[in-house]
Design an enzyme around this catalytic site. Structure first.
Site, PDB file in Angstrom:
ATOM      1  N   HIS A  11       0.861  -1.194   0.000  1.00  0.00           N
ATOM      2  CA  HIS A  11       0.000   0.000   0.000  1.00  0.00           C
ATOM      3  C   HIS A  11       0.890   1.234   0.000  1.00  0.00           C
ATOM      4  O   HIS A  11       2.000   1.216   0.552  1.00  0.00           O
ATOM      5  CB  HIS A  11      -0.919  -0.008   1.238  1.00  0.00           C
ATOM      6  CG  HIS A  11      -2.002   1.023   1.160  1.00  0.00           C
ATOM      7  ND1 HIS A  11      -1.785   2.342   1.463  1.00  0.00           N
ATOM      8  CD2 HIS A  11      -3.294   0.933   0.769  1.00  0.00           C
ATOM      9  CE1 HIS A  11      -2.911   3.022   1.279  1.00  0.00           C
ATOM     10  NE2 HIS A  11      -3.837   2.190   0.852  1.00  0.00           N
TER      11      HIS A  11
ATOM     12  N   GLU B 269      -3.602   3.411  -6.982  1.00  0.00           N
ATOM     13  CA  GLU B 269      -4.102   4.579  -6.239  1.00  0.00           C
ATOM     14  C   GLU B 269      -3.086   5.713  -6.341  1.00  0.00           C
ATOM     15  O   GLU B 269      -1.971   5.585  -5.827  1.00  0.00           O
ATOM     16  CB  GLU B 269      -4.259   4.247  -4.749  1.00  0.00           C
ATOM     17  CG  GLU B 269      -5.182   3.105  -4.448  1.00  0.00           C
ATOM     18  CD  GLU B 269      -5.484   3.019  -2.951  1.00  0.00           C
ATOM     19  OE1 GLU B 269      -6.666   3.038  -2.611  1.00  0.00           O
ATOM     20  OE2 GLU B 269      -4.544   2.961  -2.135  1.00  0.00           O
TER      21      GLU B 269
HETATM   22  O1  G3P Z   1      -6.652   1.623   0.450  1.00  0.00           O
HETATM   23  C1  G3P Z   1      -7.569   2.572   0.010  1.00  0.00           C
HETATM   24  C2  G3P Z   1      -7.159   3.927   0.313  1.00  0.00           C
HETATM   25  O2  G3P Z   1      -5.801   4.213   0.198  1.00  0.00           O
HETATM   26  C3  G3P Z   1      -8.006   4.971  -0.307  1.00  0.00           C
HETATM   27  O3  G3P Z   1      -8.197   5.902   0.681  1.00  0.00           O
HETATM   28  O4  G3P Z   1      -9.453   7.563   1.907  1.00  0.00           O
HETATM   29  O5  G3P Z   1      -8.866   7.960  -0.460  1.00  0.00           O
HETATM   30  O6  G3P Z   1     -10.596   6.261   0.114  1.00  0.00           O
HETATM   31  P1  G3P Z   1      -9.347   6.985   0.539  1.00  0.00           P
END
Ligand code: G3P
Length: 221
Positions: free
Chosen positions: A94, A142
Site C-alpha cells: 500500500h 491509487e
Molecule cells: O486503500 C484505500 C485507500 O488508500 C483509499 O483511501 O481515503 O482515499 O478512500 P481513501
C-alpha cells in the site's frame, strides 16, 4: 474475494475502524453486503483480524504481511498467522506501507503458499506494470496525492485507470483514492476496473451505512 466487481473497504488505522468501533463498522458493512448481495471485503488492522473474522462472514483482508517463514523475525507479520486468524487475503505494498521489490515478491509467493489472496498496490500505471511479474490476484492503483482527499481518481485522473488497464493485462484491476460516491464507483467500473478501494469515504462518513449503500449502487452498472 468472491467475484467482481468488488468493493474493498480499508479500515486503515482510523479510530472508527479500531477496536469495538471497528467491529461495529464491520457488522454494518456485512449487513449491507447481505442486503445488496454486493461483493464487499474489508481490510482491517492485523491485531483485529481474528476477532472481526470470527464475527462476520464477508472476506477479511490484512492490510500488510511479510514474506517470512517461521523463525526469528521479531515484529514481522507471518503469513501463517494471518491465515490462521481468518484472513482471506492481504493488501501488499500500500502507498502507506511500501515494500522493496524483493520483499514484495517474497510476500506474494508466501501468500500463495498459504492460500491468501493478494491485492498488490501501485502508485502509478508504470508501477502496476512492474508488479504484474509477481502475478498477484489483483493489482490496485491509487494515486497517492488523491488518497484521503475529496476528489476521486475517476474524476481527477481517469487516464490513470485506462493506462493501468493496459499495464495489468489479464490481472483484475482495482482502483482507489478519493472515492466518495456512486458516480466515482460507476465511472471506475465503466472504464474497466474490476473493483474499487475506499477508506475515508466510509470510515469518516457521518452515516457509514448510507455511504456504503451509495458506493454499492455504483458497482453494478
Ligand atoms: O486503500 C484505500 C485507500 O488508500 C483509499 O483511501 O481515503 O482515499 O478512500 P481513501
Amino acid at each position: 474475494m468472491v467475484g467482481n466487481p468488488i468493493l474493498l473497504i480499508n479500515f486503515k488505522t482510523y479510530e472508527e475502524g479500531t477496536g469495538d468501533r471497528g467491529l461495529k463498522m464491520a457488522k454494518i458493512i456485512e449487513k449491507v453486503a447481505m442486503e445488496t448481495k454486493a461483493n464487499i471485503a474489508i481490510a482491517v488492522q492485523i491485531a483485529e483480524i481474528q476477532r472481526i473474522a470470527s464475527e462476520i462472514s464477508i472476506p477479511v483482508y490484512s492490510q500488510h504481511m511479510d514474506g517470512i517463514h517461521y523463525g526469528s523475525n521479531t515484529g514481522w507479520i507471518l503469513p501463517e498467522t494471518i491465515k490462521n486468524a481468518g484472513a482471506a487475503g492481504t493488501i501488499l505494498n500500500h502507498s502507506e506501507h511500501q515494500m522493496k521489490p524483493d520483499a514484495l515478491r517474497e510476500a506474494v509467493e508466501r501468500a500463495k503458499e498459504v492460500r491468501l489472496k493478494t491485492v498488490v498496490c501501485a502508485n502509478t500505471p508504470e508501477m502496476a506494470k512492474q508488479v504484474t511479474k509477481f502475478s498477484p490476484d489483483y493489482i490496485a492503483v491509487e494515486p497517492p496525492e488523491l488518497i484521503g482527499g475529496t476528489v476521486s481518481i475517476s474524476k481527477a485522473k481517469p487516464e490513470v485507470i485506462t493506462n493501468s488497464l493496459k499495464s495489468v493485462g489479464s490481472i483484475p484491476l482495482l482502483v482507489g483514492a478519493g472515492v466518495k460516491n456512486k458516480e466515482d464507483v460507476k465511472k471506475a467500473i465503466q472504464l474497466g476496473a474490476s473493483g474499487v478501494l475506499v477508506a475515508s469515504g466510509v470510515m469518516k462518513a457521518l452515516n457509514p451505512e448510507k455511504a456504503i449503500k451509495e458506493l454499492v449502487a455504483g458497482l453494478n452498472v
